[in-house]
Motif scaffolding. Structure first.
Motif, PDB file in Angstrom:
ATOM      1  N   GLY A 103       8.458  -7.712 -31.441  1.00  9.68           N
ATOM      2  CA  GLY A 103       8.000  -9.064 -31.723  1.00  9.68           C
ATOM      3  C   GLY A 103       6.584  -9.339 -31.251  1.00  9.68           C
ATOM      4  N   ILE A 104       5.871  -8.288 -30.892  1.00 11.92           N
ATOM      5  CA  ILE A 104       4.516  -8.460 -30.371  1.00 11.92           C
ATOM      6  C   ILE A 104       3.540  -8.598 -31.530  1.00 11.92           C
ATOM      7  CG2 ILE A 104       2.654  -7.300 -29.113  1.00 11.92           C
ATOM      8  CD1 ILE A 104       4.872  -6.107 -27.312  1.00 11.92           C
ATOM      9  N   GLU A 105       2.786  -9.708 -31.488  1.00 12.52           N
ATOM     10  CA  GLU A 105       1.790  -9.928 -32.525  1.00 12.52           C
ATOM     11  C   GLU A 105       0.396 -10.027 -31.917  1.00 12.52           C
ATOM     12  OE1 GLU A 105       2.933 -13.097 -35.130  1.00 12.52           O
ATOM     13  OE2 GLU A 105       4.915 -12.228 -35.467  1.00 12.52           O
ATOM     14  N   ARG A 106       0.131 -11.078 -31.193  1.00  8.37           N
ATOM     15  CA  ARG A 106      -1.213 -11.242 -30.617  1.00  8.37           C
ATOM     16  C   ARG A 106      -1.167 -11.592 -29.139  1.00  8.37           C
ATOM     17  NH1 ARG A 106      -6.338 -10.897 -30.763  1.00  8.37           N
ATOM     18  NH2 ARG A 106      -7.737 -12.611 -30.355  1.00  8.37           N
ATOM     19  N   GLU A 107      -0.468 -12.682 -28.798  1.00  4.79           N
ATOM     20  CA  GLU A 107      -0.410 -13.132 -27.412  1.00  4.79           C
ATOM     21  C   GLU A 107       0.700 -12.389 -26.676  1.00  4.79           C
ATOM     22  OE1 GLU A 107      -0.055 -17.362 -27.200  1.00  4.79           O
ATOM     23  OE2 GLU A 107      -1.814 -17.669 -28.463  1.00  4.79           O
ATOM     24  N   VAL A 108       0.336 -11.741 -25.571  1.00  6.70           N
ATOM     25  CA  VAL A 108       1.306 -10.975 -24.796  1.00  6.70           C
ATOM     26  C   VAL A 108       1.276 -11.417 -23.335  1.00  6.70           C
ATOM     27  CG1 VAL A 108       1.213  -8.948 -26.304  1.00  6.70           C
ATOM     28  CG2 VAL A 108      -0.286  -9.058 -24.320  1.00  6.70           C
ATOM     29  N   THR A 109       2.383 -11.183 -22.687  1.00  9.29           N
ATOM     30  CA  THR A 109       2.485 -11.374 -21.247  1.00  9.29           C
ATOM     31  C   THR A 109       2.748 -10.008 -20.632  1.00  9.29           C
ATOM     32  OG1 THR A 109       3.358 -13.611 -21.510  1.00  9.29           O
ATOM     33  CG2 THR A 109       3.782 -12.527 -19.404  1.00  9.29           C
ATOM     34  N   VAL A 110       1.936  -9.670 -19.640  1.00 15.26           N
ATOM     35  CA  VAL A 110       2.083  -8.409 -18.920  1.00 15.26           C
ATOM     36  C   VAL A 110       2.542  -8.775 -17.515  1.00 15.26           C
ATOM     37  CG1 VAL A 110       0.933  -6.309 -18.136  1.00 15.26           C
ATOM     38  CG2 VAL A 110       0.179  -7.424 -20.259  1.00 15.26           C
ATOM     39  N   LEU A 111       3.657  -8.187 -17.104  1.00 14.54           N
ATOM     40  CA  LEU A 111       4.186  -8.524 -15.785  1.00 14.54           C
ATOM     41  C   LEU A 111       4.565  -7.272 -15.019  1.00 14.54           C
ATOM     42  CD1 LEU A 111       7.704  -8.535 -15.764  1.00 14.54           C
ATOM     43  CD2 LEU A 111       7.025  -9.914 -17.719  1.00 14.54           C
ATOM     44  N   GLY A 112       4.458  -7.393 -13.717  1.00 12.25           N
ATOM     45  CA  GLY A 112       4.872  -6.302 -12.843  1.00 12.25           C
ATOM     46  C   GLY A 112       6.346  -6.403 -12.548  1.00 12.25           C
ATOM     47  N   ASN A 113       7.037  -5.261 -12.592  1.00  7.97           N
ATOM     48  CA  ASN A 113       8.458  -5.220 -12.273  1.00  7.97           C
ATOM     49  C   ASN A 113       8.704  -4.042 -11.329  1.00  7.97           C
ATOM     50  OD1 ASN A 113      11.198  -5.429 -12.145  1.00  7.97           O
ATOM     51  ND2 ASN A 113      11.516  -5.604 -14.342  1.00  7.97           N
ATOM     52  N   VAL A 114       8.117  -4.129 -10.170  1.00  5.11           N
ATOM     53  CA  VAL A 114       8.211  -3.194  -9.058  1.00  5.11           C
ATOM     54  C   VAL A 114       7.630  -1.817  -9.400  1.00  5.11           C
ATOM     55  CG1 VAL A 114       9.706  -2.155  -7.301  1.00  5.11           C
ATOM     56  CG2 VAL A 114      10.185  -4.465  -8.119  1.00  5.11           C
ATOM     57  N   ASP A 115       8.377  -0.969 -10.121  1.00  2.30           N
ATOM     58  CA  ASP A 115       7.925   0.403 -10.355  1.00  2.30           C
ATOM     59  C   ASP A 115       7.309   0.609 -11.739  1.00  2.30           C
ATOM     60  OD1 ASP A 115      10.270   0.141 -11.814  1.00  2.30           O
ATOM     61  OD2 ASP A 115      11.033   2.115 -11.289  1.00  2.30           O
ATOM     62  N   HIS A 116       7.221  -0.457 -12.528  1.00  4.95           N
ATOM     63  CA  HIS A 116       6.626  -0.372 -13.861  1.00  4.95           C
ATOM     64  C   HIS A 116       6.119  -1.754 -14.265  1.00  4.95           C
ATOM     65  CE1 HIS A 116      10.707  -1.823 -14.778  1.00  4.95           C
ATOM     66  NE2 HIS A 116      10.219  -2.289 -15.924  1.00  4.95           N
ATOM     67  N   ASP A 121       6.028 -10.154 -25.928  1.00  7.46           N
ATOM     68  CA  ASP A 121       5.452 -11.217 -26.728  1.00  7.46           C
ATOM     69  C   ASP A 121       5.535 -12.470 -25.862  1.00  7.46           C
ATOM     70  OD1 ASP A 121       4.755 -12.625 -29.360  1.00  7.46           O
ATOM     71  OD2 ASP A 121       6.590 -13.640 -28.700  1.00  7.46           O
ATOM     72  N   SER A 122       4.441 -13.215 -25.733  1.00 12.30           N
ATOM     73  CA  SER A 122       4.398 -14.343 -24.794  1.00 12.30           C
ATOM     74  C   SER A 122       5.463 -15.400 -25.083  1.00 12.30           C
ATOM     75  CB  SER A 122       3.013 -14.982 -24.781  1.00 12.30           C
ATOM     76  OG  SER A 122       2.117 -14.140 -24.088  1.00 12.30           O
ATOM     77  N   ALA A 123       5.678 -15.727 -26.343  1.00 15.91           N
ATOM     78  CA  ALA A 123       6.685 -16.750 -26.673  1.00 15.91           C
ATOM     79  C   ALA A 123       8.082 -16.285 -26.263  1.00 15.91           C
ATOM     80  CB  ALA A 123       6.642 -17.077 -28.160  1.00 15.91           C
ATOM     81  N   ARG A 124       8.390 -15.015 -26.527  1.00 13.47           N
ATOM     82  CA  ARG A 124       9.707 -14.475 -26.132  1.00 13.47           C
ATOM     83  C   ARG A 124       9.869 -14.471 -24.617  1.00 13.47           C
ATOM     84  NH1 ARG A 124      11.241  -9.284 -26.620  1.00 13.47           N
ATOM     85  NH2 ARG A 124      13.344  -9.747 -26.023  1.00 13.47           N
ATOM     86  N   TYR A 125       8.799 -14.118 -23.917  1.00 17.95           N
ATOM     87  CA  TYR A 125       8.858 -14.094 -22.460  1.00 17.95           C
ATOM     88  C   TYR A 125       9.111 -15.503 -21.910  1.00 17.95           C
ATOM     89  CZ  TYR A 125       7.608 -13.656 -17.585  1.00 17.95           C
ATOM     90  OH  TYR A 125       7.633 -13.719 -16.222  1.00 17.95           O
ATOM     91  N   GLU A 126       8.402 -16.499 -22.449  1.00 15.48           N
ATOM     92  CA  GLU A 126       8.600 -17.876 -21.988  1.00 15.48           C
ATOM     93  C   GLU A 126      10.033 -18.327 -22.238  1.00 15.48           C
ATOM     94  OE1 GLU A 126       6.565 -19.669 -20.164  1.00 15.48           O
ATOM     95  OE2 GLU A 126       5.074 -18.069 -20.232  1.00 15.48           O
TER      96      GLU A 126
END
Length: 142
Positions: A103-116, A121-126
């Motif tokens: 579902g990634i198009e343009r706006e993305v969210t990158v987050l840290g999850n300890v070891d990776h 997609d920003s909307a899905r993450y929200e």
């Protein structure tokens, strides 16, 4: 390695994102990307190996068909990409179909999850985080 934090980015015209500065410090030249349940995980090569091995608590058995199939899937779906001199990674190496499934198009969210790290997609993450917020206390304290 201990990755934390949430960062908003936009894919550029070549489907690249700049890895957040705190994350770049943890990655030398290569990042292993693997699509998982509608998002993309990013590991160091060593971290990816450890993640794959974590699925085999008793150790990998090359005579066990299920072990062989699972390891094959976890490694064949992964793509090793180079970090360029500006700290960008090319998601386009995964292919348009894979990126589309996430579902990634343009706006993305990158987050840290300890070891990776994870790329959403920003909307899905929200949406995911709003659902988690309602249940956070139950998740934390049972």
């Amino acid at each position: 390695m201990y990755l934390t934090g949430t960062f908003k980015h936009n894919l550029d015209a070549k489907q690249r994102i700049t890895l957040p500065a705190p994350f770049r410090k943890e990655f030398n030249e290569k990042v292993v990307l693997i699509p998982v349940s509608g998002k993309i995980y990013g590991f160091t090569p060593e971290g990816h190996r450890e993640w794959v091995e974590s699925f085999f608590a008793e150790g990998f058995d090359p005579r066990n068909k299920n072990h062989v199939k699972l390891r094959r899937a976890l490694t064949s779906m992964a793509f090793t990409v180079e970090l360029d001199s500006a700290g960008r990674i090319a998601l386009g190496k995964l292919g348009a179909e894979t990126i589309g499934k996430c579902g990634i198009e343009r706006e993305v969210t990158v987050l840290g999850n300890v070891d990776h790290f994870e790329i959403w997609d920003s909307a899905r993450y929200e949406q995911e985080m709003s659902e988690v917020a309602d249940d956070l206390e139950d998740l934390m304290f049972g």
